[in-house]
Design an enzyme around this catalytic site. Sequence first.
Site: not given
Ligand code: ADE
Length: 221
Positions: A86, A113, A150, A164
């Site tokens: 994230p 975590e 794709r 797209d």
């Molecule tokens: N791992 C946990 N959440 C994620 C996200 N939003 N993007 C990529 N990997 C992740």
Amino acid sequence: MKIDILTLFPNMFDGVFTESIIKRACELGKVEINLINFRDFTKDPHNKVDDTPYGGGAGMVLMAQPIFDCVKSLKTDDSKVILLTPSGIKYKQEIAYDLKNEKHLIIICGHYEGFDERIKSICDLELSIGDYVLTGGEIPAMVLVDSITRLLDGVITSESHINDSFNNNLLDYPSYTKPRVYEGMEVPEVLLSGNHKKIDEYRHQEQIRITKENRPDLLDE
Ligand code: ADE
């Protein structure tokens, strides 16, 4: 293209890669997808792949060693190593277009975590699929593989992705099929006109209208 996915949960990918367009792309030899459980690379006597964080804190952290050794065993001069997290840069269609030109992707799915920061030293790219936190990188890996596969030549007709959403920073135009009237809702007259110039204009105007409504940030870009 070859894609190696490093995961502790290879069974999560069942179905996603064995149905529909990805399945066909594999059968046609356009893409080879390998699921690799990096637990197989741990040197820990109890098969551990994670440990508690230095400095304290909640949860477990993936250790560097199993992932380092797994990546080393796969990496060639043609490989691009991607870490899913994230905290990465936001994944977008234009990145999918870049990645489709790579010969070999190694995709690392984090879990728990987080992971030992030193894992980043063997990665070329850190990607996030959006501003939310998932339980691991498996679903983001499926998103990457689907969106890249794709686009590979011969997987779907290139006409299918020319319009797209996100190409030219515009969302897709609305589509209709039979019947002409459904529950009192009619197909826009222009689409029945046979006038392709007018149809193209209408579709472009609709793309602008929908993008303004749903994603004004794209027009700013
Ligand atoms: N791992 C946990 N959440 C994620 C996200 N939003 N993007 C990529 N990997 C992740």
